[in-house]
Design a protein around this motif. Structure first.
Motif, PDB file in Angstrom:
ATOM      1  N   GLU A 103      -6.347 -27.119  56.957  1.00  0.00           N
ATOM      2  CA  GLU A 103      -7.757 -26.834  56.673  1.00  0.00           C
ATOM      3  C   GLU A 103      -8.023 -25.335  56.727  1.00  0.00           C
ATOM      4  OE1 GLU A 103     -10.376 -29.095  59.212  1.00  0.00           O
ATOM      5  OE2 GLU A 103      -9.074 -30.851  59.116  1.00  0.00           O
ATOM      6  N   GLU A 104      -9.097 -24.947  56.037  1.00  0.00           N
ATOM      7  CA  GLU A 104      -9.574 -23.569  56.124  1.00  0.00           C
ATOM      8  C   GLU A 104     -11.075 -23.540  55.870  1.00  0.00           C
ATOM      9  OE1 GLU A 104      -7.381 -21.126  53.380  1.00  0.00           O
ATOM     10  OE2 GLU A 104      -8.209 -22.117  51.634  1.00  0.00           O
ATOM     11  N   PHE A 105     -11.695 -22.441  56.310  1.00  0.00           N
ATOM     12  CA  PHE A 105     -13.136 -22.298  56.099  1.00  0.00           C
ATOM     13  C   PHE A 105     -13.473 -20.829  55.898  1.00  0.00           C
ATOM     14  CE2 PHE A 105     -12.677 -21.550  60.577  1.00  0.00           C
ATOM     15  CZ  PHE A 105     -13.686 -20.655  60.919  1.00  0.00           C
ATOM     16  N   ILE A 106     -14.654 -20.616  55.337  1.00  0.00           N
ATOM     17  CA  ILE A 106     -15.149 -19.265  55.079  1.00  0.00           C
ATOM     18  C   ILE A 106     -16.209 -18.963  56.132  1.00  0.00           C
ATOM     19  CG2 ILE A 106     -16.334 -17.774  53.411  1.00  0.00           C
ATOM     20  CD1 ILE A 106     -15.226 -19.664  51.214  1.00  0.00           C
ATOM     21  N   GLY A 107     -16.107 -17.783  56.734  1.00  0.00           N
ATOM     22  CA  GLY A 107     -17.047 -17.380  57.770  1.00  0.00           C
ATOM     23  C   GLY A 107     -17.277 -15.886  57.733  1.00  0.00           C
ATOM     24  N   ILE A 108     -17.696 -15.357  58.854  1.00  0.00           N
ATOM     25  CA  ILE A 108     -17.993 -13.925  58.958  1.00  0.00           C
ATOM     26  C   ILE A 108     -16.897 -13.242  59.758  1.00  0.00           C
ATOM     27  CG2 ILE A 108     -19.599 -12.230  59.924  1.00  0.00           C
ATOM     28  CD1 ILE A 108     -21.857 -14.192  59.341  1.00  0.00           C
ATOM     29  N   TYR A 109     -16.468 -12.101  59.250  1.00  0.00           N
ATOM     30  CA  TYR A 109     -15.516 -11.241  59.956  1.00  0.00           C
ATOM     31  C   TYR A 109     -16.149  -9.857  60.042  1.00  0.00           C
ATOM     32  CZ  TYR A 109     -11.378  -8.605  61.166  1.00  0.00           C
ATOM     33  OH  TYR A 109     -10.486  -7.777  61.794  1.00  0.00           O
ATOM     34  N   GLY A 110     -16.661  -9.503  61.206  1.00  0.00           N
ATOM     35  CA  GLY A 110     -17.367  -8.229  61.360  1.00  0.00           C
ATOM     36  C   GLY A 110     -18.605  -8.219  60.475  1.00  0.00           C
ATOM     37  N   ARG A 111     -18.635  -7.308  59.500  1.00  0.00           N
ATOM     38  CA  ARG A 111     -19.756  -7.260  58.541  1.00  0.00           C
ATOM     39  C   ARG A 111     -19.310  -7.719  57.158  1.00  0.00           C
ATOM     40  NH1 ARG A 111     -24.393  -6.017  59.330  1.00  0.00           N
ATOM     41  NH2 ARG A 111     -24.771  -4.965  57.373  1.00  0.00           N
ATOM     42  N   GLU A 112     -18.147  -8.377  57.114  1.00  0.00           N
ATOM     43  CA  GLU A 112     -17.613  -8.856  55.843  1.00  0.00           C
ATOM     44  C   GLU A 112     -17.376 -10.362  55.919  1.00  0.00           C
ATOM     45  OE1 GLU A 112     -15.180  -5.147  54.085  1.00  0.00           O
ATOM     46  OE2 GLU A 112     -14.296  -6.007  55.890  1.00  0.00           O
ATOM     47  N   ILE A 113     -16.852 -10.913  54.839  1.00  0.00           N
ATOM     48  CA  ILE A 113     -16.553 -12.339  54.776  1.00  0.00           C
ATOM     49  C   ILE A 113     -15.076 -12.533  55.100  1.00  0.00           C
ATOM     50  CG2 ILE A 113     -16.394 -14.337  53.250  1.00  0.00           C
ATOM     51  CD1 ILE A 113     -18.809 -13.221  51.723  1.00  0.00           C
ATOM     52  N   GLY A 114     -14.794 -13.551  55.915  1.00  0.00           N
ATOM     53  CA  GLY A 114     -13.414 -13.853  56.279  1.00  0.00           C
ATOM     54  C   GLY A 114     -13.060 -15.287  55.940  1.00  0.00           C
ATOM     55  N   VAL A 115     -11.812 -15.498  55.561  1.00  0.00           N
ATOM     56  CA  VAL A 115     -11.286 -16.843  55.343  1.00  0.00           C
ATOM     57  C   VAL A 115     -10.374 -17.130  56.535  1.00  0.00           C
ATOM     58  CG1 VAL A 115      -9.923 -18.343  53.856  1.00  0.00           C
ATOM     59  CG2 VAL A 115     -11.381 -16.574  52.839  1.00  0.00           C
ATOM     60  N   TYR A 116     -10.651 -18.230  57.222  1.00  0.00           N
ATOM     61  CA  TYR A 116      -9.936 -18.589  58.439  1.00  0.00           C
ATOM     62  C   TYR A 116      -9.164 -19.894  58.268  1.00  0.00           C
ATOM     63  CZ  TYR A 116     -12.991 -15.224  60.788  1.00  0.00           C
ATOM     64  OH  TYR A 116     -13.650 -14.098  61.170  1.00  0.00           O
ATOM     65  N   ALA A 117      -8.068 -20.009  58.973  1.00  0.00           N
ATOM     66  CA  ALA A 117      -7.364 -21.286  59.080  1.00  0.00           C
ATOM     67  C   ALA A 117      -8.150 -22.155  60.061  1.00  0.00           C
ATOM     68  CB  ALA A 117      -5.942 -21.070  59.601  1.00  0.00           C
TER      69      ALA A 117
END
Length: 166
Positions: A103-117
């Motif tokens: 699985e993976e999801f899209i979220g926030i990384y700092g002030r940018e967008i991050g894709v996480y496992a």
């Protein structure tokens, strides 16, 4: 040699206790515990790449326990606690857990967008950074990203990310 000693100790302990139980020199409670038919093993795998744990419980026949324990030691399992009817074992795996692999999801990384496992409930490591300043997004989209947007299919992820980059 280190792994053989605990097995030999358990065999010696079990044999001696079994003898005492059969001769009636142990209390009835200890005799029932020693003569039990199954041992419950609790396995905990710690995945080092995502720091998640998976737990599994299995039962094993008492008569084959020494051979089973020796095989578990060969496979890298270590005993973390031991009681008459229950044993806990742990193993480290240099891998991602099943959830983070699948699985993976899209979220926030700092002030940018991050894709996480993983999932928003059990986030894994960061896989990708998308250089989109989230400060420029509408509040509803920021709220969605904070909650985590689950990507069931790879094409969903690319469609969602493309929408943020336009």
């Amino acid at each position: 040699m280190k792994r053989v000693v605990p097995v030999l100790f358990l065999i010696l302990l079990g044999t001696g206790a079994g003898f005492l139980a059969r001769t009636g020199k142990l209390s009835p409670v200890l005799t029932r515990v020693i003569n039990r038919e199954e041992i419950t093993a609790e396995f905990v795998t710690l995945y080092t790449q995502c720091q998640h744990e998976e737990k599994l419980t299995r039962t094993y026949p008492h008569q084959n326990w020494a051979a089973t324990l020796e095989e578990l030691f060969r496979d890298g399992w270590l005993i973390t606690s031991f009681a008459a009817e229950r044993v806990a074992l742990q193993k480290k795996a240099d891998d991602l857990c099943r959830t983070c692999r699948e699985e993976e999801f899209i979220g926030i990384y700092g002030r940018e967008i991050g894709v996480y496992a993983g999932s928003p409930e059990q986030p894994g490591p960061l896989k990708q950074i998308i250089p989109v300043d989230i400060g420029q997004l509408p509040p509803a989209e920021i709220a969605d990203l904070r909650a985590g947007i689950i990507c069931d299919q790879p094409q969903d992820k690319w469609r969602i990310l493309e929408g943020y980059q336009n």
